[in-house]
Design a protein around this motif. Structure first.
Motif, mmCIF file in Angstrom:
data_model
loop_
_atom_site.group_PDB
_atom_site.id
_atom_site.type_symbol
_atom_site.label_atom_id
_atom_site.label_comp_id
_atom_site.label_asym_id
_atom_site.label_seq_id
_atom_site.Cartn_x
_atom_site.Cartn_y
_atom_site.Cartn_z
ATOM 1 N N PHE A 1 4.504 -24.209 21.752
ATOM 2 C CA PHE A 1 3.591 -24.409 22.733
ATOM 3 C C PHE A 1 2.061 -24.520 22.171
ATOM 4 C CE2 PHE A 1 7.190 -23.014 25.309
ATOM 5 C CZ PHE A 1 7.110 -24.123 26.312
ATOM 6 N N LEU B 1 13.544 -26.066 24.556
ATOM 7 C CA LEU B 1 12.463 -26.113 25.664
ATOM 8 C C LEU B 1 12.033 -27.487 26.465
ATOM 9 C CD1 LEU B 1 10.012 -23.880 23.403
ATOM 10 C CD2 LEU B 1 11.474 -23.165 25.530
ATOM 11 N N PRO C 1 17.272 -23.649 26.118
ATOM 12 C CA PRO C 1 16.831 -22.558 25.435
ATOM 13 C C PRO C 1 18.136 -21.684 25.070
ATOM 14 C CG PRO C 1 15.351 -22.953 27.325
ATOM 15 C CD PRO C 1 16.629 -23.756 27.496
ATOM 16 N N LEU D 1 8.490 -19.846 20.494
ATOM 17 C CA LEU D 1 7.902 -20.238 21.421
ATOM 18 C C LEU D 1 6.221 -20.724 20.654
ATOM 19 C CD1 LEU D 1 8.356 -17.574 24.051
ATOM 20 C CD2 LEU D 1 9.178 -19.923 23.907
ATOM 21 N N SER E 1 14.228 -25.048 18.512
ATOM 22 C CA SER E 1 13.605 -24.311 19.651
ATOM 23 C C SER E 1 12.934 -25.395 20.426
ATOM 24 C CB SER E 1 12.774 -23.223 19.256
ATOM 25 O OG SER E 1 13.298 -22.429 18.592
#
Length: 469
Positions: free
Chosen positions: A227, A362, A76, A224, A358
């Motif tokens: 997700f 992660l 990250p 994020l 990103s």
């Protein structure tokens, strides 16, 4: 921060699939080799470190563990840096960090200081190089991306076969301090590879002010929203389970052979066999995945690679002599190379270019936890049972589980994604709506006035008064 904007891959730039991309591929090959092979190559210095500081093998093994933890766990942070500053500046700083850590370690007088220099600083430097190099490879290749990923992943076994003998040679001639110093100098080549990562530039419009620039999507330092993608969630869970058992057999196969009474030299040769097969398996898997008929099913091919790897672990647990372990290393090298070539290609295909920086950070963070759990849990099982067979069975079961998670999750939870033909369908509907009815009569003066006021628009067919009446 104009450089960061250009380096984030503007939507109007098409992947060249060649040209300067081959230089980027070479840089990614070198970076991948250093990142994956360096933590294992450092292990040749462990005996001298044990004598120097009066410590045990478990204390020195923490050096490689910290290196791997930094490589995976700082994902990250690398994503934030890439989205903020761009790939090339981050890689240049990472190359300096990787070199500085090894140079500083050559002057250390305690094992704790080596943890901080070789483990933390060099590990952070390698992480700041590894992730951005994959991002740049994704931007420079589209049609040939599976092949490019396979060739870049081949850097790991090639450098492992090179750095380990080199480290032993340096230790014999210069000791561990001189070896660390020279390896620190070699890591400066990461800065050379960083210089190859030229950002893609959007083409300039010719003549006048030109059309307005395409609006860039809003960028976050760490996106994020991945997700919310079911495909990413399934991939992340499967990859984390896979890492629990993926790295266990290479760690224990040499000790397994010694436990069967195999001489040390022949036992160590097993890793050479595995690495040699791995060198050819990764590019081959990349070429096969790049085929037109195969590429749409890359997720299922990745699931098969994991299943193949897990099944190989289970069959390897039945080996009772050196010949059986040789056969195991051959098939493990094939399956391990397939997994290495496909893992990031599949992630790129799932999340796309804009979110890959990103997503990979992660995923690496989740895998870092599994990396720290997998081999130690195998060691605990070995201490409790004193039987290597159970270690290989555990590793195989974990990798098999990951393949089933990816296969069943992709088949039932995602299924076939909707075809991207909706814009064409919408366009055809719009054309139908704009076409004048055949049986409607229109006055010729009205049509002529309409044609003068409204010229061709959006590629519609212009009717003359004669054809319209």
């Amino acid at each position: 921060m104009g450089g960061a904007v250009v380096d984030e891959g503007p939507t109007g730039v098409k992947a060249p699939d060649g040209g300067w991309g081959w230089a980027v591929l070479f840089g990614c090959f070198v970076i991948t080799g250093f990142s994956y092979a360096f933590p294992k190559a450092v292990s040749v210095f462990f005996k001298e470190l044990m004598h120097e500081f009066g410590i045990g093998y478990s204390d020195t093994a923490w050096i490689s563990s910290i290196l791997l933890a930094m490589l995976y766990g700082t994902g990250p942070l690398c994503s934030v840096c890439v989205n903020r500053f761009g790939c090339r500046p981050v890689m240049l700083v990472g190359g300096l960090f990787a070199s500085l850590g090894m140079v500083a370690a050559s002057f250390c007088t305690s094992i704790i200081a080596i943890y901080l220099t070789t483990g933390v600083i060099t590990g952070l430097g390698l992480a700041l190089n590894f992730q951005p190099s994959l991002i740049m490879l994704n931007r420079y290749f589209s049609k040939r991306r599976p092949m490019a990923n396979g060739l870049a992943a081949a850097g790991s076994p090639v450098f492992l076969c090179t750095l380990s003998p080199l480290g032993q040679l340096l230790q014999d001639h210069y000791g561990w301090r001189g070896g660390f110093l020279i390896l620190g100098g070699l890591l400066l080549n990461c800065c050379v590879c960083a210089a190859l990562m030229r950002p893609l530039v959007a083409p300039q419009a010719s003549g006048g002010a030109g059309p307005p620039k395409p609006q860039q999507p809003s960028r976050h330092l760490l996106d994020l929203s991945v997700f919310r993608d079911r495909g990413f969630l399934i991939y992340a869970v499967a990859a984390s389970i896979m890492v629990l058992g993926l790295f266990v057999p290479p760690v224990f196969v040499v000790s397994y052979a010694k436990d069967l009474g195999v001489p040390d030299t022949k036992a160590a040769f097993l890793l050479t066999i595995l690495g040699f097969i791995d060198i050819f398996a990764r590019p081959t898997a990349g070429f096969i995945t790049g085929l037109k008929k195969v590429r749409p099913y890359s997720v299922y091919l990745f699931s098969f690679a994991m299943f193949f790897n897990g099944f190989t672990d289970l069959t390897g647990s039945t080996a009772s002599d050196y010949g059986g372990l040789v056969v195991f290393c051959i098939f493990f090298g094939i399956s391990y190379g397939m997994v290495g070539a496909l893992q990031f290609e599949v992630l790129m295909a799932i999340v796309g270019t804009q979110k890959f920086s990103s997503a990979i950070g992660l995923v690496l963070l989740l895998e870092a936890v599994a990396v720290l759990i997998g081999p130690p849990s195998g060691g605990k099982l070995l201490d409790a049972t004193k039987v290597y067979k159970y270690v290989f069975i555990l590793a195989g079961a974990e990798v098999l589980t990951s393949s089933l998670v990816l296969l069943l999750g992709n088949f039932f939870c995602i299924g076939k994604r909707p075809q991207t033909t909706q814009p064409e369908g919408v366009a055809s509907e719009e054309e139908k709506l704009h076409k004048p009815p055949v049986d409607v009569r229109v006055d010729s003066r009205e049509v002529e006035h309409f044609l003068k006021a409204e010229p061709e628009k959006n590629g519609e067919v212009v009717h003359t008064p004669e054809t319209s009446v």
